[in-house]
Design an enzyme around this catalytic site. Structure first.
Site, mmCIF file in Angstrom:
data_model
loop_
_atom_site.group_PDB
_atom_site.id
_atom_site.type_symbol
_atom_site.label_atom_id
_atom_site.label_comp_id
_atom_site.label_asym_id
_atom_site.label_seq_id
_atom_site.Cartn_x
_atom_site.Cartn_y
_atom_site.Cartn_z
ATOM 1 N N ASP A 51 -1.741 -92.537 8.099
ATOM 2 C CA ASP A 51 -2.109 -92.205 9.476
ATOM 3 C C ASP A 51 -3.424 -92.877 9.880
ATOM 4 O O ASP A 51 -3.548 -93.396 10.990
ATOM 5 C CB ASP A 51 -2.241 -90.688 9.649
ATOM 6 N N ARG A 55 6.846 -88.194 1.202
ATOM 7 C CA ARG A 55 6.750 -86.825 0.717
ATOM 8 C C ARG A 55 7.173 -85.850 1.804
ATOM 9 O O ARG A 55 6.627 -85.857 2.896
ATOM 10 C CB ARG A 55 5.306 -86.529 0.278
ATOM 11 N N ASP A 98 -4.938 -88.481 5.562
ATOM 12 C CA ASP A 98 -3.702 -89.197 5.296
ATOM 13 C C ASP A 98 -3.960 -90.686 5.461
ATOM 14 O O ASP A 98 -4.251 -91.164 6.562
ATOM 15 C CB ASP A 98 -2.613 -88.730 6.267
ATOM 16 N N THR A 127 8.480 -79.300 1.139
ATOM 17 C CA THR A 127 8.729 -79.103 -0.292
ATOM 18 C C THR A 127 7.750 -79.869 -1.181
ATOM 19 O O THR A 127 7.657 -79.593 -2.375
ATOM 20 C CB THR A 127 10.147 -79.572 -0.651
#
Length: 209
Positions: free
Chosen positions: A203, A104, A200, A108
């Site tokens: 991560d 992703r 995340d 945007t």
């Protein structure tokens, strides 16, 4: 929500709570993701079709159930999907694996595809797409678009967490694909992260930022 199955098994919910904690280490997060993925896989495959096979036990011959049809396909959306993949393959080691490289764009929030590899005969197999998060839904939609282009017809989507916005977006594009998740969280924040979420997943699994 229609088309969404929330897997509320106590062990799933307990492990998910520990994963959400910000103090959970990378090693702990990775271990828990593997454990919870096995439990989720058990649920998403609950209604697989069976056929009867004649076998011989040490005592006698008998008719016994076995899985029907071609091997399953687990389609991992890279990179975080691989965290779910490991535990699922322990439960179904004969499954075929597809890798879909989609990330992703943080500006945007749109998906960018960079890799795709899948087994043959997708049209004859159940394909279970895995990604820990269904946030905006854009990456998952793009991955399933690609699988359908390659002939996949029987698809399920499995994730740890889903946001209501992501579910709506996903179902608008792929109303035929059922969603399985451990939790439907509150909402997305302005950066497209699930709240309360767990951060995340990639991560936290790999120790990156």
């Amino acid at each position: 929500m229609d088309g969404v199955t929330v897997i509320d098994h106590p062990l799933v919910q307990h492990k998910l709570t520990i994963m959400r904690k910000k103090e959970t280490s990378t090693a702990g997060f990775r271990r828990l993701l593997k454990e919870i993925s096995t439990l989720l896989c058990y649920e998403v495959t609950r209604d697989l079709e069976l056929t009867i096979e004649r076998i011989e036990t040490p005592l006698t011959e008998t008719d016994s159930p076995v899985l029907e049809g071609k091997k399953l396909v687990f389609a991992s959306i890279l990179r975080a999907g691989n965290g779910l993949l490991e535990g699922m393959l322990e439960l179904v080691p004969s499954a075929r694996v597809s890798h879909i490289g989609v990330y992703r764009d943080h500006e945007t929030l749109q998906p960018v595809e960079y890799y795709f590899k899948a087994p043959e005969s997708l049209n004859e197999r159940l394909v279970i797409v895995v990604d820990p998060m269904l946030a905006t839904g854009n990456s998952s939609i793009a991955a399933i678009d690609k699988l359908k282009e390659r002939g996949a017809k029987n698809i399920r989507f499995l994730c740890l967490l889903a946001a209501p916005e992501g579910i709506r977006n996903f179902q608008a594009s792929h109303p035929d694909v059922p969603i399985f998740t451990a939790s439907i969280d509150s909402h997305l924040n302005e950066k497209g992260y699930i709240v309360p979420g767990l951060g995340d997943a990639g991560d936290r699994m790999y120790g990156t930022k």
